[in-house]
Design a protein around this motif. Sequence first.
Motif, PDB file in Angstrom:
ATOM      1  N   LEU A  91     -23.908  11.734 -22.119  1.00  0.00           N
ATOM      2  CA  LEU A  91     -24.124  11.456 -20.812  1.00  0.00           C
ATOM      3  C   LEU A  91     -24.253  12.535 -19.851  1.00  0.00           C
ATOM      4  O   LEU A  91     -24.971  12.960 -19.331  1.00  0.00           O
ATOM      5  CB  LEU A  91     -23.307  10.439 -20.062  1.00  0.00           C
ATOM      6  N   LEU A  92     -23.314  13.574 -20.151  1.00  0.00           N
ATOM      7  CA  LEU A  92     -22.914  14.710 -19.184  1.00  0.00           C
ATOM      8  C   LEU A  92     -24.087  15.872 -19.269  1.00  0.00           C
ATOM      9  O   LEU A  92     -24.291  16.567 -18.662  1.00  0.00           O
ATOM     10  CB  LEU A  92     -21.751  15.358 -19.378  1.00  0.00           C
ATOM     11  N   ALA A  93     -24.779  15.764 -20.766  1.00  0.00           N
ATOM     12  CA  ALA A  93     -25.805  16.495 -20.872  1.00  0.00           C
ATOM     13  C   ALA A  93     -27.247  16.219 -20.255  1.00  0.00           C
ATOM     14  O   ALA A  93     -28.203  16.899 -20.160  1.00  0.00           O
ATOM     15  CB  ALA A  93     -25.999  16.776 -22.353  1.00  0.00           C
ATOM     16  N   SER A  94     -27.273  14.679 -20.014  1.00  0.00           N
ATOM     17  CA  SER A  94     -28.426  14.152 -19.585  1.00  0.00           C
ATOM     18  C   SER A  94     -28.541  14.023 -18.100  1.00  0.00           C
ATOM     19  O   SER A  94     -29.581  13.682 -17.720  1.00  0.00           O
ATOM     20  CB  SER A  94     -28.488  12.731 -20.035  1.00  0.00           C
ATOM     21  N   VAL A  95     -27.548  14.132 -17.347  1.00  0.00           N
ATOM     22  CA  VAL A  95     -27.262  14.146 -15.809  1.00  0.00           C
ATOM     23  C   VAL A  95     -26.845  15.487 -15.303  1.00  0.00           C
ATOM     24  O   VAL A  95     -25.952  16.059 -15.751  1.00  0.00           O
ATOM     25  CB  VAL A  95     -26.452  12.887 -15.519  1.00  0.00           C
ATOM     26  N   ARG A  96     -27.144  15.565 -14.187  1.00  0.00           N
ATOM     27  CA  ARG A  96     -26.750  16.723 -13.382  1.00  0.00           C
ATOM     28  C   ARG A  96     -26.317  16.416 -12.104  1.00  0.00           C
ATOM     29  O   ARG A  96     -26.979  15.707 -11.225  1.00  0.00           O
ATOM     30  CB  ARG A  96     -27.705  17.958 -13.520  1.00  0.00           C
ATOM     31  N   TRP A  97     -25.305  17.407 -11.474  1.00  0.00           N
ATOM     32  CA  TRP A  97     -24.893  17.213  -9.862  1.00  0.00           C
ATOM     33  C   TRP A  97     -26.289  17.511  -9.370  1.00  0.00           C
ATOM     34  O   TRP A  97     -27.034  18.543  -9.669  1.00  0.00           O
ATOM     35  CB  TRP A  97     -23.847  18.365  -9.411  1.00  0.00           C
ATOM     36  N   PRO A  98     -26.894  16.890  -8.122  1.00  0.00           N
ATOM     37  CA  PRO A  98     -27.947  17.213  -7.345  1.00  0.00           C
ATOM     38  C   PRO A  98     -27.653  18.527  -6.855  1.00  0.00           C
ATOM     39  O   PRO A  98     -26.463  19.005  -6.346  1.00  0.00           O
ATOM     40  CB  PRO A  98     -28.032  16.144  -6.529  1.00  0.00           C
ATOM     41  N   GLU A  99     -28.815  19.663  -6.764  1.00  0.00           N
ATOM     42  CA  GLU A  99     -28.778  20.890  -6.127  1.00  0.00           C
ATOM     43  C   GLU A  99     -28.356  20.689  -4.373  1.00  0.00           C
ATOM     44  O   GLU A  99     -27.675  21.305  -3.946  1.00  0.00           O
ATOM     45  CB  GLU A  99     -29.730  21.544  -6.312  1.00  0.00           C
ATOM     46  N   GLU A 100     -28.814  19.511  -3.867  1.00  0.00           N
ATOM     47  CA  GLU A 100     -28.674  19.307  -2.550  1.00  0.00           C
ATOM     48  C   GLU A 100     -28.433  17.801  -2.395  1.00  0.00           C
ATOM     49  O   GLU A 100     -28.779  17.027  -3.068  1.00  0.00           O
ATOM     50  CB  GLU A 100     -30.150  19.331  -1.770  1.00  0.00           C
ATOM     51  N   GLU A 101     -27.498  17.655  -1.319  1.00  0.00           N
ATOM     52  CA  GLU A 101     -26.937  16.430  -1.022  1.00  0.00           C
ATOM     53  C   GLU A 101     -28.132  15.534  -0.787  1.00  0.00           C
ATOM     54  O   GLU A 101     -29.162  15.796   0.176  1.00  0.00           O
ATOM     55  CB  GLU A 101     -25.827  16.148   0.068  1.00  0.00           C
ATOM     56  N   PRO A 102     -28.568  14.289  -1.319  1.00  0.00           N
ATOM     57  CA  PRO A 102     -29.492  13.337  -0.826  1.00  0.00           C
ATOM     58  C   PRO A 102     -29.398  12.964   0.515  1.00  0.00           C
ATOM     59  O   PRO A 102     -28.494  12.796   1.109  1.00  0.00           O
ATOM     60  CB  PRO A 102     -29.424  12.286  -1.889  1.00  0.00           C
ATOM     61  N   THR A 103     -30.398  12.674   1.109  1.00  0.00           N
ATOM     62  CA  THR A 103     -30.599  11.945   2.582  1.00  0.00           C
ATOM     63  C   THR A 103     -30.010  10.870   2.516  1.00  0.00           C
ATOM     64  O   THR A 103     -30.481  10.080   1.868  1.00  0.00           O
ATOM     65  CB  THR A 103     -32.251  12.231   3.032  1.00  0.00           C
ATOM     66  N   PRO A 104     -29.165  10.419   3.429  1.00  0.00           N
ATOM     67  CA  PRO A 104     -28.504   9.238   3.540  1.00  0.00           C
ATOM     68  C   PRO A 104     -29.663   7.914   3.892  1.00  0.00           C
ATOM     69  O   PRO A 104     -30.294   8.387   4.842  1.00  0.00           O
ATOM     70  CB  PRO A 104     -27.027   9.278   4.563  1.00  0.00           C
ATOM     71  N   GLN A 105     -29.558   6.968   3.400  1.00  0.00           N
ATOM     72  CA  GLN A 105     -30.322   5.793   3.502  1.00  0.00           C
ATOM     73  C   GLN A 105     -30.105   5.194   4.605  1.00  0.00           C
ATOM     74  O   GLN A 105     -28.810   4.868   4.988  1.00  0.00           O
ATOM     75  CB  GLN A 105     -30.471   5.150   2.277  1.00  0.00           C
ATOM     76  N   TYR A 106     -30.913   4.555   5.591  1.00  0.00           N
ATOM     77  CA  TYR A 106     -30.769   4.174   6.787  1.00  0.00           C
ATOM     78  C   TYR A 106     -32.059   3.269   7.326  1.00  0.00           C
ATOM     79  O   TYR A 106     -32.950   3.676   7.004  1.00  0.00           O
ATOM     80  CB  TYR A 106     -30.301   5.080   7.775  1.00  0.00           C
ATOM     81  N   LEU A 107     -31.813   2.193   8.150  1.00  0.00           N
ATOM     82  CA  LEU A 107     -33.021   1.632   9.107  1.00  0.00           C
ATOM     83  C   LEU A 107     -33.398   2.403  10.238  1.00  0.00           C
ATOM     84  O   LEU A 107     -32.445   2.848  10.895  1.00  0.00           O
ATOM     85  CB  LEU A 107     -32.727   0.352   9.132  1.00  0.00           C
TER      86      LEU A 107
END
Length: 318
Positions: A124-140
Motif C-alpha cells: 500500500l505504501l508504494a501505491s499511495v503518497r502524501w498530497p503535495e498540497e492540502e486539499p481544499t476543504p469541502q463545504y456548501l
Amino acid sequence: MWRNSQIQYITIAMTRKDTLWLSNPTLAYRDWQVREAAGANRRPFSARSIVQHEAMFEHFRRHLLARGRSVASFGTDDIDAFWQTPDARTYSQATRMRYAKLLDRLCRHLIFAGVREDNPAAGLLASVRWPEEEPTPQYLEAPTDRRLQAYLQHPAEDLASLRSRAIVATFLGAGITAAEARTARIGELYPNASPPYLFVPGHGSRDARTVHLSDFAVPLLRDWLARRKKLPIEGDRLFSLRPNGQPITDMSFGRIVSEILEAIGATNVEMSPRTLRNTFCRRQLLAGRPRDEVSHMLGLASSRTCDRILATMLPPAI
C-alpha cells in the motif's frame, strides 16, 4: 533496551497467539495502541492520534466483519474492497495514506505476535503518497447552505424522515463530528434554553464544550427531542436507528447526509457530515466570528482548520 513489561507482553502474545485479537480485536487494538504502538522515531502516539487510529481501525474491522473475515484472515482483496465502500471512495489522498500506514503497521505487529503469517498491506505504501498540497476543504456555498436550511424546515413525512433531518440539522447547525453525534445523549441537548445549546462532553484530547445551536436547527431539534423521549429505544442516545440503542455507523450517517443533499441537488461536493461541519465553520467565519472562537466551537485545539476554510473566502489571485 526493552522494558520488562514489553518482554512479558510479547512473550504472552507469542505463546497464546494473542487470542484477544480474534475474540475482541477492538479491545486488542486499543490495548496495543496505548501500551506498545509508536510512530516515527519510536515516539508514542498522541492522545488525539490514538483516538483517530481507533476510529479508523474500527471502521476497517466492521468492513471485515461484513465480509466474514477477521484481522487474522483478511487479504489484499479485502483491502481493495474497502477502498470501494461509499465512505472510502470520498477519502482524501491524505486519509488514504493514513489508512495505508495504519494497516501496514497493524499487519507487521500481527505477524510479530504470531496472529498472521503475511502482510497484505505491504504494497500500500508504494501505491499511495502524501498530497503535495492540502486539499481544499469541502463545504456548501452560502446559497446552497441556505437552501438546505430551508429544506430542513419542511414537514417530515414520517419518523425516519424527522430523525434524518434532525441529524443533518445537528451537523449543519452545531458543527459537531460524526463521532460526537454518534455518542450524543438526550440530556445533552437543550433546545428550550436561552440560547438553545448542545453540550458536547470531552473525549480524547478534546475538552468538553457548549455549542449554541443555529436558529434554523432549533425547532427541528426540539421536535425530534420530544419524539425521541417517547420512543421505545434502549439507552439515552439522541440518535439511534435500532430499538436496542445501537450507535449509528459512519456509513449510515453518510447515507443520511447524501440522501438529503441529493434532494436539494447538491451533488457536486463530498456528501458527508464533514462537509456540513465545514459549512457550519465557514458560516461562522463569514459572520465575522474570530477564528479562535470558531475553532473552540468546533472543539479544535488549533486554528488550522479555520485557516484552511478562511482561505476559501479570499478573492482569487489575479
